[in-house]
Design a protein around this motif. Structure first.
Motif, PDB file in Angstrom:
ATOM      1  N   TRP A   1       4.669  -7.595   1.828  1.00  0.00           N
ATOM      2  CA  TRP A   1       5.992  -7.676   2.469  1.00  0.00           C
ATOM      3  C   TRP A   1       6.088  -8.850   3.432  1.00  0.00           C
TER       4      TRP A   1
ATOM      5  N   LEU B   1      -1.452  -9.425   7.225  1.00  0.00           N
ATOM      6  CA  LEU B   1      -2.337  -8.461   6.575  1.00  0.00           C
ATOM      7  C   LEU B   1      -1.767  -7.048   6.631  1.00  0.00           C
ATOM      8  N   CYS B   2      -2.190  -6.267   5.650  1.00  0.00           N
ATOM      9  CA  CYS B   2      -1.735  -4.881   5.568  1.00  0.00           C
ATOM     10  C   CYS B   2      -2.518  -4.020   6.547  1.00  0.00           C
ATOM     11  N   GLU B   3      -1.866  -2.963   7.028  1.00  0.00           N
ATOM     12  CA  GLU B   3      -2.526  -2.078   8.004  1.00  0.00           C
ATOM     13  C   GLU B   3      -3.780  -1.417   7.452  1.00  0.00           C
TER      14      GLU B   3
ATOM     15  N   LEU C   1       6.641   0.289  -0.587  1.00  0.00           N
ATOM     16  CA  LEU C   1       7.924   0.305   0.120  1.00  0.00           C
ATOM     17  C   LEU C   1       8.933  -0.613  -0.559  1.00  0.00           C
TER      18      LEU C   1
ATOM     19  N   SER D   1       0.823  -1.221   0.000  1.00  0.00           N
ATOM     20  CA  SER D   1       0.000   0.000   0.000  1.00  0.00           C
ATOM     21  C   SER D   1       0.854   1.266   0.000  1.00  0.00           C
TER      22      SER D   1
ATOM     23  N   PRO E   1       8.821  -4.902   5.769  1.00  0.00           N
ATOM     24  CA  PRO E   1       7.458  -4.411   5.955  1.00  0.00           C
ATOM     25  C   PRO E   1       7.405  -3.299   6.988  1.00  0.00           C
TER      26      PRO E   1
ATOM     27  N   GLY F   1       3.017  -1.553  10.447  1.00  0.00           N
ATOM     28  CA  GLY F   1       1.586  -1.832  10.525  1.00  0.00           C
ATOM     29  C   GLY F   1       1.221  -3.234  10.064  1.00  0.00           C
ATOM     30  N   SER F   2       2.221  -4.011   9.682  1.00  0.00           N
ATOM     31  CA  SER F   2       1.958  -5.363   9.188  1.00  0.00           C
ATOM     32  C   SER F   2       1.591  -6.277  10.359  1.00  0.00           C
TER      33      SER F   2
ATOM     34  N   VAL G   1      -3.746  -8.274   1.725  1.00  0.00           N
ATOM     35  CA  VAL G   1      -2.578  -9.026   2.155  1.00  0.00           C
ATOM     36  C   VAL G   1      -1.392  -8.076   2.259  1.00  0.00           C
TER      37      VAL G   1
HETATM   38  S1  SF4 Z   1       1.408  -3.478   6.016  1.00  0.00           S
HETATM   39 FE1  SF4 Z   1       2.659  -4.442   4.421  1.00  0.00          FE
HETATM   40  S2  SF4 Z   1       1.615  -4.026   2.475  1.00  0.00           S
HETATM   41 FE2  SF4 Z   1       0.732  -2.673   4.016  1.00  0.00          FE
HETATM   42  S3  SF4 Z   1       1.895  -0.769   3.786  1.00  0.00           S
HETATM   43 FE3  SF4 Z   1       2.928  -1.962   5.387  1.00  0.00          FE
HETATM   44  S4  SF4 Z   1       4.488  -3.177   4.317  1.00  0.00           S
HETATM   45 FE4  SF4 Z   1       3.092  -2.381   2.752  1.00  0.00          FE
END
Ligand code: SF4
Ligand code: SF4
Lengths: 310, 222
Positions: B179, B168-170, B156, B153, B160, B163-164, B176
Motif C-alpha cells: 500500500w 514496510l509492512c507491520e 486491504l 498482509s 494502508p 501499521g505501515s 514491503v
Molecule cells: S502495513 Fe501495508 S501491507 Fe502490511 S497490512 Fe498494513 S497496508 Fe497491508
C-alpha cells in the motif's frame, strides 16, 4: 454535526460541545468477570465512554461484545471495538446486532493487528472486508436499515460510529486523505493512535482543519502515559507506526530515580492541556494500558472532571 | 508460475520410511523454472535419500523420472508401465501433480516432496515473490498494477493500515507494504484522486471461498 444518530452518551457530550474524554479497558484473558468489573469501576464517572478492545494485539481475550455488555450492566458506556481480522461479514453484522441489543451505542471499526503479533500466529486471518468497508457497513445498517446485501433489518442498530486514525504511520502525506475517506465512509468520530510527536500531530491537525474534516467529524486525540523509559523505548522501536521522539525519552531518563512514571503522567497532562486548545480536537482518548487505577488521578489533574452527567 | 519449496529431507525420509523402492518424478513445468522439481532437483533428492538411507543401514532403490507436465493426464499416462514397480512414488511437482497421479493410479501411494506456496515470479537470482492469490476477479488496474489481495498482509482494498512504517509492512521488516507503493505510485503519477473513493467490499465468491473452482471453455469441450 447537530442531530443525534444514536442513543450514545459520547455522541451527546460531543454534540453539546463538551471536550470529550474516553478511556480504554482490555477484557480479561479468561472469564474473570470480577477483574473486568474492577477495572471498569476505576473508569466509572471519570470518562464519557470506555473502549472495550477486541482481541487486542491479536491475543485472545473475552469477546468485546460480552465485555461491552458487562460494562453496560456496571453503568459505564462502552465503545465496542471490532476488528476485521477475526470475523467475516456475516459474523460482523450479527455481532453488531448482538452488541447493540445488549446496550452498546458506540462502535469503533478497526483493521486489527495482524495475527503474527499475537498468541495464535498459526491462525487464518479473515479480512473479508476492511475497516473502511466496516464503517460503511455500520452506517448502512443504521441509516438505511439494511444488511450489506440490501435486505431489510428488523430493528436497525443505531450506533455512533467511530474509526481509528494513525497520523504517524506512513506515507504521512496520505494519512489525512485516509482520514477523509473514513469520514466519507460514515465515521462520526475518530480516535487517534497514541500521540507522542506533538509537532507532527499539530501539522496533521492543521491539514485536517484546512480540509474541513473537523467540521464533519469529532476527533479525539489519543494519549497513553509512558510508565517508564523501557516502555518508551519499546514503543519507539518495536511498535510499527508509533512515533516516540528521542527528546521525550530523554525527559523520562532525566527524571529522578523512581519518578519516571510521574514524569510520564506529567507529559500526558501537558498534552491534554494542549489538546483542549488545539483547533479541531474535540476530546481526548486516554489509553492507560493496565493503569486503569490511575485514570481518576489523571482526569482530576488534567481538569477533566466532573464529566457531564449521563 | 507456481512457486514451491522442497520439503526437508527429514520430512521426506519420514514419509517414505517403510518403502524399499521409490520412483521420484519431477515436472518440466513451473517447478523446473523455479528450480525446485526439475531434472536436477530429482537427481539431487535421489542421491540425498540414498546416502541418508545407507547411513541408517536401510538402503533404498530409487528410479528417477521427469514428466513433461504433471497437471495433464496425457503425460501422467506415460508412467503406466513403471508406476507399480515401486513401493511408492514421490512427486516433485506442485500439489496438482501427486493428485493427478493418485487419480490415475488409485492403488499406488503418492507423496508430495514439494510445499506448494504461491503464484509469483523471480525478482532476483534465487528469489521468488508472490504476485497473485487467484482471487478469480482481477482488480489490479485500480491499483496501478499492484495487487493488494495477494501482497497486502490483510488484503486491504482501502489501505494502508496504521501499521505501515518506512515502506514496510507491520508484520515484518522483510515484507514491503504494498500500500505504501500504491500510494506513492499514484502520487507520482498525479492520480491520487483514484484512491479517494472508498472501494466497496470485494466479492470473494470467485475465489477459493466460493468452493473448488472449475474453468470450462465450451469451444474446446466439443
Ligand atoms: S502495513 Fe501495508 S501491507 Fe502490511 S497490512 Fe498494513 S497496508 Fe497491508
Ligand atoms: S486481484 Fe486477484 S487475480 Fe488479480 S493479481 Fe490480485 S489475486 Fe490475482
Amino acid at each position: 454535526m447537530s442531530e443525534n444518530k444514536s442513543g450514545s452518551n459520547l455522541e451527546r457530550v460531543l454534540r453539546a460541545g463538551h471536550f470529550a474524554f474516553t478511556g480504554e479497558c482490555g477484557p480479561p484473558k479468561g472469564a474473570n468477570v470480577g477483574h473486568l468489573k474492577e477495572k471498569i469501576a476505576f473508569l466509572k464517572g471519570n470518562v464519557d465512554a470506555v473502549n472495550i478492545t477486541d482481541n487486542q494485539t491479536a491475543v485472545v481475550r473475552m469477546s468485546s461484545w460480552a465485555a461491552s455488555a458487562i460494562a453496560v450492566q456496571e453503568g459505564v458506556e462502552p465503545n465496542f471495538q471490532m476488528v476485521c481480522r477475526d470475523r467475516n461479514r456475516l459474523a460482523m453484522m450479527s455481532d453488531i446486532l448482538g452488541a447493540y441489543s445488549l446496550g452498546a451505542r458506540n462502535m469503533l471499526c478497526l483493521s486489527g493487528d495482524h495475527q503474527r503479533f499475537g498468541n495464535h500466529p498459526e491462525a487464518k486471518n479473515v479480512y473479508d472486508i476492511d475497516s473502511l468497508q466496516l464503517i460503511a457497513l455500520a452506517k448502512k445498517m443504521r441509516d438505511e436499515e439494511q444488511f450489506m446485501n440490501g435486505e431489510a433489518i428488523d430493528v436497525a442498530p443505531r450506533l455512533f460510529i467511530g474509526a481509528a486514525c494513525n497520523p504517524f504511520a506512513d506515507p504521512f502525506e496520505f494519512r489525512v486523505y485516509r482520514l477523509a475517506k473514513k469520514i466519507s465512509a460514515g465515521a462520526d468520530f475518530i480516535q487517534t493512535q497514541c500521540i507522542y510527536n506533538m509537532e507532527k500531530f499539530r501539522l496533521f491537525m492543521k491539514m485536517a482543519v484546512d480540509m474541513g474534516l473537523t467540521e464533519k467529524c469529532f476527533i479525539l486525540a489519543g494519549v497513553t502515559p509512558l510508565k517508564s523509559v523501557g516502555m518508551a523505548q519499546y514503543m519507539a522501536r518495536q511498535v510499527p507506526g508509533m512515533d516516540v521522539p528521542p527528546g521525550l525519552i530523554d525527559r523520562l531518563k532525566g527524571a529522578s530515580k523512581g519518578k519516571a512514571a510521574e514524569e510520564g503522567i506529567k507529559i500526558a497532562i501537558e498534552q491534554i492541556e494542549e489538546f483542549k486548545e488545539m483547533k479541531g480536537v474535540s476530546g481526548v482518548h486516554l489509553m492507560a494500558i493496565e493503569w486503569e487505577h490511575r485514570v481518576a488521578e489523571i482526569a482530576e489533574r488534567a481538569q477533566m472532571l466532573p464529566r457531564p452527567p449521563i | 508460475m507456481i512457486i514451491g519449496d522442497r520439503k526437508s529431507l527429514t520430512e521426506i525420509l519420514d514419509m517414505i520410511k517403510d518403502c524399499r523402492s521409490i520412483l521420484i518424478t519431477g515436472c518440466k513445468g513451473c517447478v523446473t523454472v523455479c528450480n525446485v522439481g526439475g531434472l536436477k532437483e530429482v537427481q539431487v533428492l535421489a542421491s540425498s535419500l540414498k546416502i541418508a538411507r545407507k547411513k541408517e543401514g536401510k538402503s533404498i532403490a530409487i528410479e528417477e523420472n521427469l514428466l513433461e507436465r504433471q497437471c495433464d493426464p496425457e503425460y501422467i499416462a506415460e508412467l503406466a508401465d513403471v508406476v507399480h514397480r515401486y513401493d511408492a512414488v514421490l512427486s516433485m511437482a506442485c500439489g496438482v501433480g501427486p493428485q493427478f497421479l493418485a487419480e490415475a493410479y488409485p492403488t499406488q501411494k503418492f507423496f508430495p516432496a514439494i510445499n506448494t506456496k504461491f503464484f509469483g515470479g523471480a525478482t532476483g537470482h534465487g528469489v521468488w515473490e508472490e504476485r497473485c492469490a487467484g482471487c478469480g476477479s482481477c482488480v489490479i488496474h485500480n491499483y496501478d498494477g499492484l495487487c493488494p489481495v495477494s501482497r497486502c498482509s490483510k488484503s486491504l482494498m482501502n489501505g494502508p493500515c496504521g501499521g505501515s512504517a518506512n515502506g514496510l509492512c507491520e508484520i515484518s521488516k522483510d515484507v514491503v507494504c504494498i500500500w505504501d507503493r500504491i500510494v506513492k505510485k499514484k502520487m507520482e503519477q498525479g492520480r491520487l484522486a483514484d484512491l479517494l473513493t472508498v472501494m466497496p467490499a470485494k466479492d470473494w465468491s470467485t475465489s477459493r471461498d466460493g468452493g473448488p473452482r472449475k474453468s470450462i471453455r465450451e469451444e474446446l469441450t466439443q
